[in-house]
Design an enzyme around this catalytic site. Structure first.
Site: not given
Ligand code: AMP
Length: 185
Positions: A15, A90, A127, A133, A144
């Site tokens: 995404k 989320r 990745r 990361r 996750r």
């Molecule tokens: P992502 O890059 O979208 O995969 O997000 C990486 C991490 O950031 C997630 O596993 C959460 O710990 C945190 N995170 C990102 N977006 C949100 C959100 N909308 N609400 C809560 N935690 C978030």
């Protein structure tokens, strides 16, 4: 009128990549809550300090922190003519907070990318090698994915008839083409 699009899909489902391409094509800002949190953590800000334990464990950062962060971003002038949201909301609570804050300027279309779980794990492990990361290790990845199923997947029903379902398996270009066609229809 610009477009206000949400990308929804499992971690590792592509995404972020697709949201960036759509952002470029539409000339609207890409608002990625994950990227904003990683930047906050790298800068050592108060928000970053509060968020880091959650992000590293693959848990959701508390709603109040994330909602305030994204609301502030969407109030900037460049988001007046639309935006692509990636990773926010989320869960249903965040979606409701966004709807309350934005009123008629809320999400207009949700793109859901479908990818099966084994593929997402594989992509994320790749990745991890490329980007380093901290949350891209197998145990955190599995967690996750669980968080996605429990908290985020219910948003597909929440957004109901504003959802476009797109097959997320294929090359980046193939998937982008499918998304563009869906958005145009
Ligand atoms: P992502 O890059 O979208 O995969 O997000 C990486 C991490 O950031 C997630 O596993 C959460 O710990 C945190 N995170 C990102 N977006 C949100 C959100 N909308 N609400 C809560 N935690 C978030």
């Amino acid at each position: 009128m610009g477009r206000r699009i949400l990308f929804l899909g499992p971690p590792g489902g592509g995404k972020g990549t697709q949201a960036k391409l759509v952002t470029k094509a539409l000339g609207v800002p890409h608002v990625s809550s994950g990227e904003m949190l990683r930047e906050a953590m790298a800068s050592g800000s108060e928000l970053g300090k509060k968020a880091s334990a959650y992000v590293d464990a693959g848990d959701l950062v508390p709603d109040d922190l994330v909602v305030a962060m994204v609301k502030e971003r969407l109030c900037k002038d460049d988001a007046l003519c639309g935006y692509v949201l990636d990773g926010f909301p989320r869960n249903v609570e965040q979606a409701e907070a966004l709807a309350n804050a934005m009123g008629s300027e809320g999400i207009e279309t949700t793109v859901v990318l479908h990818v099966d779980e084994d593929q997402t794990v594989e992509r994320l492990l790749r990745r991890a090698d490329l980007e380093g990361r901290a949350d891209d290790n197998e145990a955190t990845i599995r967690h996750r994915l669980e968080v996605f199923r429990d908290e985020t997947e219910p948003l597909i029903a929440y957004y109901g008839d504003r959802v476009l379902r797109v097959d997320g398996v294929g090359s980046i270009e193939e998937i982008f083409c499918r998304i563009v066609n869906e958005l145009a229809s």
